[in-house]
Write a protein that holds these residues in place. Structure first.
Motif, short mmCIF file in Angstrom:
data_model
loop_
_atom_site.label_atom_id
_atom_site.label_comp_id
_atom_site.label_asym_id
_atom_site.label_seq_id
_atom_site.Cartn_x
_atom_site.Cartn_y
_atom_site.Cartn_z
N LEU A 97 -4.77 20.71 29.30
CA LEU A 97 -5.46 20.06 30.41
C LEU A 97 -6.94 20.42 30.46
CD1 LEU A 97 -2.76 20.50 33.20
CD2 LEU A 97 -3.50 18.34 32.19
N SER A 98 -7.26 21.64 30.07
CA SER A 98 -8.64 22.10 30.26
C SER A 98 -9.53 21.83 29.05
CB SER A 98 -8.67 23.58 30.59
OG SER A 98 -8.14 24.33 29.51
N ALA A 181 -5.91 23.06 39.67
CA ALA A 181 -6.92 24.09 39.39
C ALA A 181 -7.97 23.56 38.42
CB ALA A 181 -6.26 25.34 38.82
N VAL A 182 -7.53 22.84 37.40
CA VAL A 182 -8.47 22.31 36.41
C VAL A 182 -9.38 21.26 37.03
CG1 VAL A 182 -8.61 20.87 34.32
CG2 VAL A 182 -7.01 22.76 34.40
N THR A 183 -8.81 20.43 37.88
CA THR A 183 -9.59 19.35 38.50
C THR A 183 -10.67 19.90 39.42
OG1 THR A 183 -7.64 17.95 38.44
CG2 THR A 183 -9.42 17.22 39.85
N VAL A 184 -10.32 20.93 40.18
CA VAL A 184 -11.25 21.45 41.17
C VAL A 184 -12.26 22.42 40.54
CG1 VAL A 184 -11.44 22.84 43.26
CG2 VAL A 184 -9.62 21.15 43.07
N ILE A 185 -11.76 23.35 39.72
CA ILE A 185 -12.64 24.41 39.20
C ILE A 185 -13.22 24.04 37.83
CG2 ILE A 185 -12.78 26.87 38.64
CD1 ILE A 185 -10.39 27.28 40.52
N GLN A 186 -12.50 23.19 37.07
CA GLN A 186 -13.01 22.65 35.81
C GLN A 186 -13.35 23.75 34.81
OE1 GLN A 186 -16.02 19.59 36.40
NE2 GLN A 186 -15.07 18.98 38.32
#
Lengths: 279, 303
Positions: A97-98, A181-186
């Motif tokens: 995802l990241s 977490a990935v969407t918000v903190i990237q």
């Protein structure tokens, strides 16, 4: 949508992390198999009461006959098995995802109409397919292990189906929370840390603390998704023998896993519409 | 000519600070639009808004006259914003294939054509992480071209490149504009390079679009003058005032005169002075560069 999914599936199949995760799971299955074959302590746990009087050699011989597909499969979803399969899949999901954020490749995709919606749906489907592949390979490895033990292979799909299906929903909930977490903190770090913490049930410590404070009328840890999922067991397994009290069923785990999945999706959707891509 | 891309009072605020404020730009179809501004002026913010990477605080973006909904562009857009976004462990071809599949553009020959356009056909299985900066930039441009975009957005694509690399990119973009018909929006610090091929310009300062103008307008408004050096400069000035009715002139030092009008009649002026028998050691026409014009408008440098 289908084209975006094709791209993700291609990338998934070319991601080393998936195969490394599978190899690691097989490695630990190998270790557990050897230990089960040789260690009388394990044998004495799974044998019926009173078997302790048997000589160690005889104890092991008898115990090995009981080691079936259920036995090997369920161990690595349990706490003694460190929830290994959930952890490996969560780590794979975190990397998968990241990666687009970490490399900046995602920038190339924003001009695709409705890219954010496609990203969300495609990633979820891809991770589901990755999990199915992972479980299929692991199940096959368990079958081979049983054959190597000289036992007849018997797969009771009416037991394994609901068990694996429920564990799969737990994985999907984990994936959704990692995706949030990935969407918000990237960042890849946020993804990996959330994957490790969630799959190791670090939130259980928080539940314990809240239970100790006691302001809720119920015990929060009784509703911990990872806690309950680890207590689910298949018949005639180490987990079912070691679990005290009533066995945990799918009907207890599913509302939690599906609930977390749905809540995470809502927040992901909101974040995708509002959070700027930091690039 | 209708605008392919325009914005109306487009703004982006981070906390209390406006990175972009009430930006109005108009880019007709087929143009190469040069976006000029200092670091932090708001160029990248504007390009990110057009590329749907970030959300606008207020204002609108229009594509072909239609209001664009966030994340739903109605024309094909290709973008290279800030640094190239590449999978480092994949080859050039593999990087392109991923996006092509996502867009349904993985047709036979298409990837080969893209690699030829950006001159990366010979990279084979070499991983992107082993590419030079110029190669990475070219691959990023190729990624922007995967969907045969109607609008190509390039954020400082020639930064950090050597002169040959800059020339190659410039020629490639002109070719893309001419042969593919793509409208190009390009931001750059290297104004003299931009001046060689951009057909329209927008100047941004402190988050606001100061001016837009075409190349023709730039040439008209550009301050040009004739620089004359002569040991008889006083006689030269007097002769030009009386004989050619010129008045906008400025002395620089003891031997230099700048004639700031009738610059297009420089041949006549030169012949006039010759006929009058006045000795001139230097006579040349100067055109204000884009950088000087920018400095005049913004009161600063580009860097």
């Amino acid at each position: 949508m289908m084209q975006y999914l094709k791209m993700d599936i291609r990338r998934m199949l070319r991601t080393r992390g998936l195969y490394i995760g599978i190899l690691v799971s097989l490695f630990f299955l190998g270790i557990f198999s050897v230990a089960s074959y040789l260690v009388t302590g394990i044998a004495s746990e799974i044998m019926p009461a009173g078997s302790g009087a048997l000589p160690p050699t005889e104890l092991l011989v008898q115990a090995r006959k009981m080691m079936n597909v259920n036995y090997f499969l369920s161990f690595f979803f349990s706490m003694p098995g460190f929830r290994l399969l959930h952890m490996l899949l969560a780590l794979f999901a975190a990397g998968f995802l990241s990666k687009e954020h970490q490399t900046g490749y995602l920038k190339n995709m924003f001009s695709i109409p409705r890219m954010r919606e496609k990203w969300l749906v495609s990633k979820m489907i891809t991770l589901l397919l990755a999990s199915l592949l992972f479980y299929a390979v692991f199940l096959l490895a368990c079958v081979i292990t049983v054959m190597l033990f000289g036992n007849a292979v018997h797969i009771n799909w009416s037991d394994i189906g609901p068990f694996l299906g429920t564990q799969l929903t737990v994985d999907m909930a984990l994936f959704a929370l990692i995706m949030l977490a990935v969407t918000v903190i990237q960042s890849r770090t946020a993804a990996v840390v959330s994957a490790l913490m969630l799959s190791f049930n670090m939130q259980g410590l928080l539940y314990l603390l809240i239970d100790q404070i006691g302001f809720l009328p119920f015990k929060l840890r009784d509703y911990g998704m990872m806690n309950l999922a680890a207590q689910m067991s298949l018949p005639e397994t180490l987990t079912s023998i070691l679990t005290q009290g009533d066995p945990v069923t799918a009907s207890q785990v599913l509302p939690l896993s599906l609930g977390w999945f749905a809540v995470a999706l809502v927040f992901i959707w909101l974040a995708l519409r509002r959070v700027d891509y930091k690039g | 000519m209708s605008d392919l891309l325009s914005t109306a009072k487009l703004s982006k605020r981070y906390g209390k600070k406006f990175a972009l404020r009430d930006a109005d730009i108009h880019i007709p179809k087929g143009e190469i639009y040069g976006l000029i501004g200092r670091n932090g002026a708001g160029k990248t913010t504007l390009l990110k808004l057009i590329n749907s990477q970030i959300t606008a605080t207020s204002g609108q973006i229009f594509l072909n006259g239609e209001k664009m909904r966030f994340g739903v562009p109605t024309i094909r857009i290709g973008a290279l914003v800030e640094s190239p976004g590449l999978y480092p462990d994949c080859s050039a071809r593999e990087n392109l294939i991923y996006k092509a599949i996502a867009l349904g553009r993985n047709k036979p020959g298409h990837i080969d054509q893209l690699l030829r356009t950006v001159e990366l056909s010979d990279t084979g299985k070499k991983k992107a992480k082993q590419f030079s900066l110029g190669m990475k930039q070219r691959l990023a441009i190729a990624l922007a071209l995967v969907d045969d975009p109607e609008l190509l957005i390039l954020d400082e694509p020639i930064n950090g490149m050597d002169p040959q690399g800059i020339k190659d990119i410039r020629e490639m973009l002109v070719k893309i504009n001419r042969e593919m018909g793509a409208t190009i929006v390009i931001s750059s610090h290297i104004l003299d390079e931009l001046a060689k091929f951009a057909t329209r310009y927008g100047i941004i300062k402190d988050g606001q679009v100061l001016r837009e103008f075409t190349r023709e307008q730039l040439e008209q408004e550009n301050r040009s003058d004739i620089r004359i050096e002569s040991p008889q400069i006083a006689q030269v000035e007097a002769a030009l005032r009386e004989g050619m009715a010129l008045s906008h002139m400025q002395r620089q030092g003891d031997h230099t005169l700048l004639v700031q009008e009738e610059v297009e009649r420089h041949e006549q002026i030169s012949r006039f002075l010759f006929d009058r028998g006045l000795y001139v050691s230097q006579f040349y026409v100067r055109h204000e560069s884009l950088e000087e014009y920018f400095m005049g408008l913004t009161g600063g440098t580009v860097q």
